[in-house]
Each structure stands twice: as structure tokens, then as C-alpha cells.
Design a protein around this motif. Structure first.
Motif, PDB file in Angstrom:
ATOM      1  N   ALA A   1     -13.327  15.492  -3.695  1.00  0.00           N
ATOM      2  CA  ALA A   1     -13.371  15.681  -5.148  1.00  0.00           C
ATOM      3  C   ALA A   1     -13.419  17.151  -5.540  1.00  0.00           C
ATOM      4  CB  ALA A   1     -14.575  14.950  -5.736  1.00  0.00           C
TER       5      ALA A   1
ATOM      6  N   GLN B   1     -11.074  14.748 -16.769  1.00  0.00           N
ATOM      7  CA  GLN B   1     -12.117  13.811 -16.337  1.00  0.00           C
ATOM      8  C   GLN B   1     -11.592  12.377 -16.356  1.00  0.00           C
ATOM      9  OE1 GLN B   1     -14.652  14.668 -14.881  1.00  0.00           O
ATOM     10  NE2 GLN B   1     -15.745  16.400 -15.796  1.00  0.00           N
TER      11      GLN B   1
ATOM     12  N   LYS C   1      -9.422  11.978 -13.368  1.00  0.00           N
ATOM     13  CA  LYS C   1     -10.262  11.860 -12.177  1.00  0.00           C
ATOM     14  C   LYS C   1     -10.839  10.449 -12.056  1.00  0.00           C
ATOM     15  CE  LYS C   1     -13.357  15.094 -11.545  1.00  0.00           C
ATOM     16  NZ  LYS C   1     -13.318  15.196 -10.065  1.00  0.00           N
TER      17      LYS C   1
ATOM     18  N   TRP D   1      -8.230   8.354 -10.495  1.00  0.00           N
ATOM     19  CA  TRP D   1      -8.175   8.614  -9.047  1.00  0.00           C
ATOM     20  C   TRP D   1      -9.310   7.893  -8.325  1.00  0.00           C
ATOM     21  CZ3 TRP D   1      -7.778  14.679  -9.588  1.00  0.00           C
ATOM     22  CH2 TRP D   1      -6.500  15.013 -10.055  1.00  0.00           C
ATOM     23  N   ARG D   2     -10.510   7.962  -8.907  1.00  0.00           N
ATOM     24  CA  ARG D   2     -11.672   7.304  -8.296  1.00  0.00           C
ATOM     25  C   ARG D   2     -11.459   5.804  -8.210  1.00  0.00           C
ATOM     26  NH1 ARG D   2     -16.631   9.643  -6.115  1.00  0.00           N
ATOM     27  NH2 ARG D   2     -16.190  11.853  -6.290  1.00  0.00           N
TER      28      ARG D   2
ATOM     29  N   ALA E   1     -13.380  19.377 -12.749  1.00  0.00           N
ATOM     30  CA  ALA E   1     -12.272  19.496 -13.702  1.00  0.00           C
ATOM     31  C   ALA E   1     -11.869  20.951 -13.918  1.00  0.00           C
ATOM     32  CB  ALA E   1     -12.654  18.844 -15.031  1.00  0.00           C
TER      33      ALA E   1
ATOM     34  N   ALA F   1      -5.069  19.102  -7.199  1.00  0.00           N
ATOM     35  CA  ALA F   1      -6.168  18.499  -6.449  1.00  0.00           C
ATOM     36  C   ALA F   1      -5.736  17.923  -5.105  1.00  0.00           C
ATOM     37  CB  ALA F   1      -6.820  17.398  -7.289  1.00  0.00           C
TER      38      ALA F   1
ATOM     39  N   GLU G   1      -9.622   9.668  -5.011  1.00  0.00           N
ATOM     40  CA  GLU G   1     -10.664  10.690  -5.030  1.00  0.00           C
ATOM     41  C   GLU G   1     -11.958  10.064  -4.528  1.00  0.00           C
ATOM     42  OE1 GLU G   1     -11.643  13.645  -8.406  1.00  0.00           O
ATOM     43  OE2 GLU G   1     -13.319  12.233  -8.452  1.00  0.00           O
TER      44      GLU G   1
END
Length: 258
Positions: free
Chosen positions: A217, A200, A203, A206-207, A220, A243, A212
Motif C-alpha cells: 500500500a 482514496q 484505493k 484496489w483493496r 494517497a 502505485a 492493494e
């Protein structure tokens, strides 16, 4: 391409049913044979009975557990005009795209949310190749070779803005470097909840960097299932591969000592 992917999901269910009686072909024969322009009858002689016959004839691929899982042929006027290769679920879009980008024989036509489109020349005329991301976790990306542009008439969907993650940690350079340097030994110290929490955090990075979005998306859990972790594995890189995220910008962040 999205319609073709939907067909593939349906065909995959049929393949599971038909696998016991269908003839499987080798990945070597599939990848080294040119089917464009071949008649349907000739294709069946070359490949044997398809696992599923219809708008797209579909064959199982028998000896490629780490890459291809099925091949499909599409026809116009009884001649092969489209060749589809469907990858295994653990193969990422980024991996296949990266391999094709290394080829000196192709040029990039477009690269957007629909996939990446290449063009290359054959003795019989130009041929397109498109690599599109998987629609869900049951397949990997799809490779399409076609005598016409398979993306013609479709528009690239507008990228949705990334939603701000709740309670996201401060994404300064040191925080990113700390995540990028996590290795297999750090991973093995975590319980299942800790592994989910680490992914998480990755992620969120990435966001924050726009890699992402809601359009690409993955949760996890599925990322963890697709991660390949060897003896010297880097957790961040393994998550990126699972991913379909480009790792290179994060290596640059880690290596930047300024």
C-alpha cells in the motif's frame, strides 16, 4: 534482495555527496554493455571512477532522467557477478515488469512479493534477472542481473490480509466504472482535498479486489506525486501506474456490458 535495497538507500545518500566529483556514465553504455565476468579493474577502466566504491561499486547515470538513476556492480573473486540498475522514483515496478515480460529471450522462474525472477541464456551460461519493488519513495524498482539466483535462500513473505476500509462505498460495478472513466478534466475540477478523496476511493477499489494489501500500500499523497497526467490522461490508470497496480482487470470491468 531486501538487504541489497537497504544498501542502495545508503549509497544514494553518498551519491548525493559525491555527485560533484564522480564521473557519470551514459544509460546507453550501461544497458548495452555486458559486465558479467569482467574484472573489477577492467570495469573501472570501462566506466571511470565510481561515485562510491565498496562492496558495491556505484556509478551515476547521466542521461536517463525518465528511467535509470544509478548502476551498481557486485563482485566475487574480483569478477563481476551482479549488475544492479536502480530506476528513477517515478518509474513503477509494474512498468519495468511489463517491459521485461515482453522479451522472448527470458522465462519466468517466480513471481511473488519479493519481485519477479527471470532466467535467460548467455554464451557463458545461464543468467538470472530479478526486478524487485522499491522499499520507499526515494528510488524506483531495482533490476538485478546475476550468475546465481539472487532470491535463493529467501522466502516470499506471506501476503497480509487487506484491512476493511472504514466507510467504504458500495463497490458495485457501476461505482467502479465511474471511477475508471474519470479523466484529466474531472481531475482539474477538484481541489487538493478532492483529489485526495478520489485517490482514496480508488484505493478502496484496489483493496476490495485484493490488488492493494498492507504489504504494497501507498498513501494517497505519494501516489498523487508520482502520477503522470497528460492531456488525455485517465486518472484511474495514472494512479495504478504510480502505485504499481495492474490496470487491466479494471479495463475489463469497464468494458463488460453484461
Amino acid at each position: 534482495m531486501k538487504n541489497r535495497n537497504s544498501i542502495i538507500i545508503l549509497v544514494f545518500v553518498l551519491l548525493i555527496i559525491a555527485a560533484g566529483s564522480a564521473e557519470a556514465i551514459t544509460a546507453k553504455f550501461w544497458t548495452e554493455t555486458s559486465f558479467i565476468g569482467v574484472s573489477r579493474e577492467e570495469a573501472h577502466k570501462m566506466l571511470g571512477k565510481p561515485a562510491d566504491a565498496g562492496e558495491l561499486d556505484t556509478w551515476l547515470i547521466s542521461d536517463s532522467p525518465d528511467f535509470l538513476m544509478m548502476g551498481m556492480l557486485g563482485y566475487e573473486n574480483n569478477k563481476v557477478t551482479n549488475v544492479f540498475s536502480v530506476c528513477q522514483p517515478q518509474v513503477s515496478f509494474g512498468q519495468v515488469k511489463g517491459l521485461q515480460l515482453q522479451s522472448p529471450l527470458t522465462t519466468v522462474v517466480s513471481d511473488d512479493a519479493r519481485g519477479i525472477l527471470f532466467k535467460y541464456k548467455e554464451p557463458s551460461g545461464p543468467v538470472f534477472m530479478c526486478i524487485s519493488p522499491a522499499d520507499d519513495a526515494s528510488t524506483g524498482p531495482m533490476i538485478c542481473e546475476s550468475i546465481t539466483d539472487p532470491l535463493e535462500g529467501s522466502e516470499a513473505p506471506a501476503a497480509e490480509p487487506a484491512k476493511k476500509a472504514d466507510n467504504a462505498p458500495k463497490l458495485d460495478k457501476e461505482h467502479v466504472k465511474n471511477l475508471v472513466t474519470k479523466d484529466i478534466f474531472d481531475w482539474q475540477l477538484l481541489d487538493e482535498a478532492g483529489k485526495i478523496a478520489l485517490i482514496q476511493q480508488i484505493k478502496q477499489v484496489w483493496r476490495a479486489n485484493g490488488h492493494e494489501t498492507d504489504a504494497n500500500a501507498m498513501e494517497a499523497g505519494p501516489i498523487i506525486e508520482k502520477m503522470v497526467l497528460g492531456d488525455q490522461a485517465n486518472v484511474f490508470e495514472s494512479a495504478c501506474k504510480a502505485a504499481g497496480i495492474d490496470m487491466e482487470p479494471y479495463w475489463k470491468t469497464y468494458n463488460d456490458q453484461e
